[in-house]
Design a protein around this motif. Structure first.
Motif, PDB file in Angstrom:
ATOM      1  N   GLY A  97      -8.688   1.877   1.849  1.00 13.55           N
ATOM      2  CA  GLY A  97      -8.004   2.980   1.225  1.00 13.55           C
ATOM      3  C   GLY A  97      -6.446   2.564   1.229  1.00 13.55           C
ATOM      4  O   GLY A  97      -5.433   3.190   1.077  1.00 13.55           O
ATOM      5  N   GLY A  98      -6.224   1.195   1.599  1.00 10.42           N
ATOM      6  CA  GLY A  98      -4.745   0.872   1.418  1.00 10.42           C
ATOM      7  C   GLY A  98      -4.304   0.859   2.936  1.00 10.42           C
ATOM      8  O   GLY A  98      -3.166   1.558   3.108  1.00 10.42           O
ATOM      9  N   SER A  99      -4.722   0.205   3.878  1.00  9.23           N
ATOM     10  CA  SER A  99      -4.440   0.111   5.222  1.00  9.23           C
ATOM     11  C   SER A  99      -3.969  -0.972   5.828  1.00  9.23           C
ATOM     12  O   SER A  99      -4.601  -1.987   5.754  1.00  9.23           O
TER      13      SER A  99
ATOM     14  N   GLU B  26       0.552   2.984  10.542  1.00  9.98           N
ATOM     15  CA  GLU B  26       0.478   1.933   9.490  1.00  9.98           C
ATOM     16  C   GLU B  26       1.903   1.166   9.221  1.00  9.98           C
ATOM     17  O   GLU B  26       1.976  -0.072   8.922  1.00  9.98           O
TER      18      GLU B  26
ATOM     19  N   SER C  37      -2.546   6.669   1.386  1.00  2.87           N
ATOM     20  CA  SER C  37      -3.497   6.172   2.371  1.00  2.87           C
ATOM     21  C   SER C  37      -3.712   6.956   3.526  1.00  2.87           C
ATOM     22  O   SER C  37      -4.674   7.454   4.303  1.00  2.87           O
TER      23      SER C  37
ATOM     24  N   TYR D  88       0.699  -1.232  -0.041  1.00  2.00           N
ATOM     25  CA  TYR D  88      -0.045   0.118  -0.035  1.00  2.00           C
ATOM     26  C   TYR D  88       0.992   1.144   0.102  1.00  2.00           C
ATOM     27  O   TYR D  88       2.098   1.296   0.376  1.00  2.00           O
TER      28      TYR D  88
ATOM     29  N   GLU E 191      -7.476  -3.100   1.157  1.00  2.00           N
ATOM     30  CA  GLU E 191      -7.836  -1.988  -0.186  1.00  2.00           C
ATOM     31  C   GLU E 191      -8.942  -1.730   0.096  1.00  2.00           C
ATOM     32  O   GLU E 191      -9.254  -0.166  -0.112  1.00  2.00           O
TER      33      GLU E 191
END
Length: 108
Positions: free
Chosen positions: A95-97, A65, A51, A46, A92
């Motif tokens: 938000g890409g976490s 993160e 993000s 990610y 996903e």
């Protein structure tokens, strides 16, 4: 027993192997890998800048993160393919976490 494999030039070697092994073992050596084997689910990648963009405390978000990514990387190999796929998707969707992916891995 002679085994002929199309496109294979090592007939002598196959003859030697087939004499040394029982018929069933020789067939196993020549059998293709099962087609139903699911591909491995790769570790998520990610973009933390993207993000954490909507978060007010961007530095804190990136730190959180990054820690979650390290924890996830340590536990990823032991997870089942099904769980990896589900948790990668969960990350996903957020938000890409990595935090969301790790939370998914912790659940169930």
């Amino acid at each position: 027993m002679d085994v002929i494999v199309a496109g294979f030039s090592g007939l002598r070697r196959i003859r030697a192997v087939s004499r040394a092994l029982p018929c069933s073992a020789a067939l196993l050596l020549l059998a293709p890998a099962p087609a139903h084997a699911a591909p491995e689910v790769g570790f998520p990648r990610y973009d933390l800048a993207k993000s954490c963009a909507p978060i007010a405390d961007k530095q804190g978000c990136v730190l959180l993160e990054t820690q979650a990514k390290a924890d996830l990387a340590a536990r990823w190999p032991a997870a089942s393919k099904k769980k990896k796929a589900r948790c990668r998707e969960a990350g996903e969707q957020q938000g890409g976490s990595y935090v969301a992916a790790l939370g998914c891995l912790d659940s169930e």
